[in-house]
Enzyme design. Sequence first.
Site, PDB file in Angstrom:
ATOM      1  N   ASP A 231     103.921  26.836  -5.266  1.00  0.00           N
ATOM      2  CA  ASP A 231     104.399  27.656  -6.364  1.00  0.00           C
ATOM      3  C   ASP A 231     103.282  28.594  -6.789  1.00  0.00           C
ATOM      4  OD1 ASP A 231     106.300  28.402  -8.150  1.00  0.00           O
ATOM      5  OD2 ASP A 231     106.615  26.398  -8.974  1.00  0.00           O
ATOM      6  N   GLU A 274     109.584  32.100  -7.025  1.00  0.00           N
ATOM      7  CA  GLU A 274     108.184  32.179  -6.577  1.00  0.00           C
ATOM      8  C   GLU A 274     107.761  30.923  -5.819  1.00  0.00           C
ATOM      9  OE1 GLU A 274     107.962  30.385 -10.756  1.00  0.00           O
ATOM     10  OE2 GLU A 274     109.250  31.724  -9.596  1.00  0.00           O
TER      11      GLU A 274
END
Length: 381
Positions: A231, A274
Amino acid sequence: MTGSSDILAQFNRLEQAGAIDTLGELRRENRELDRIITDAALMVSYTDVNSMLSFVIGRLLDHFIPQFLAFLVHPPRGEKLRQYCYRNLKESEDMIDPLYYNLMKERFSRNPAPATFAEIAEELGQDLFGDDIRSLGPDQIYPMAGIGGVWGIVILGKKVVGDLWTELEMKYLDRMFRFLSVSMQNGLHYESSITDPKTGLFTHDYFVRHLDETVALCQRHKRTAGILMMDVDHFKKFNDTWGHVTGDVVLMRMARVLKQTTREEDCVARFGGEEFSVLISECTTEGLMTAAERIRTAVEALRIHVDGQVLSVTISIGARLIEPAGDTGSLMLIGDADKALYVSKSEGRNRSSLYMSGLLDRADYIRSEERRVGKECTIQC
């Protein structure tokens, strides 16, 4: 004796009429047709563009070598023009101005017949084609057409050895490129269905399917593999500060890093937003964590220039080894990697954490980590 004389006389008449030469030409063309049909049957077995082009290059090597060869391909979904260029059938870094592609595409949309570069330049206007493309020595130009019309162009230079292209060779090339056009268009549509349009990485669904296959292979052949879930740290804050356009640049640059720092056989995907995932094939625990750290440090080194400022981001990573024992499913493995990712975030971010299922595994890993220097790793039990 009379029978032999009659046969000879008939042969002479056929020869004088040109029938013998015609028969020989038909036999040669039949051999070419057999060859192209065989090649086409093999070509349709490939699903990715690079494999198709490698196959075509191999077939051309068997017969002739063009000084220059280029495939200009416009994939679905409005992606930018792809260029595959070769000199003497070896990959080159040559690039052709997309303007020339658009000019030739427009011409072939009106008239789909292959043509020489000289004919096209004469037809469209000599001043439209500059020295940059002429210096490549383009000779024969073929359209790549399929559903929706012309979507690609093949540019072929003169032969390295020999005179002009023969009529039989041009027929072979025309047929070969027609089959390639259909196969490649199918391959590009399949590729677009399993890749993320923004980053070019595989989709979440494709990753999970590939993970299911990998788990089955590990169990069947007693192998180990690994998952990395990652992430971008504080990405929402980054977007709020610098805008979504800059955020998209970060995602695309990160996708490039992931491709550069993993092997061709590894599966790299955009898992959502993301979040990214990597399936590392044939690896040990140490190899998995080495891959995680290689990715993490490469992303940390990224520099993004925006409005005179230099920006950077970091990522947190969770890792999970896939072992042959047990009946662990894909969703559970992803969940375990996510737990390790949560540990990385809760312990300060910009680090890699490994999910460990038992105390013995944890002890073995701690001993191995004591021999590693300068790498931050935490353990999730």
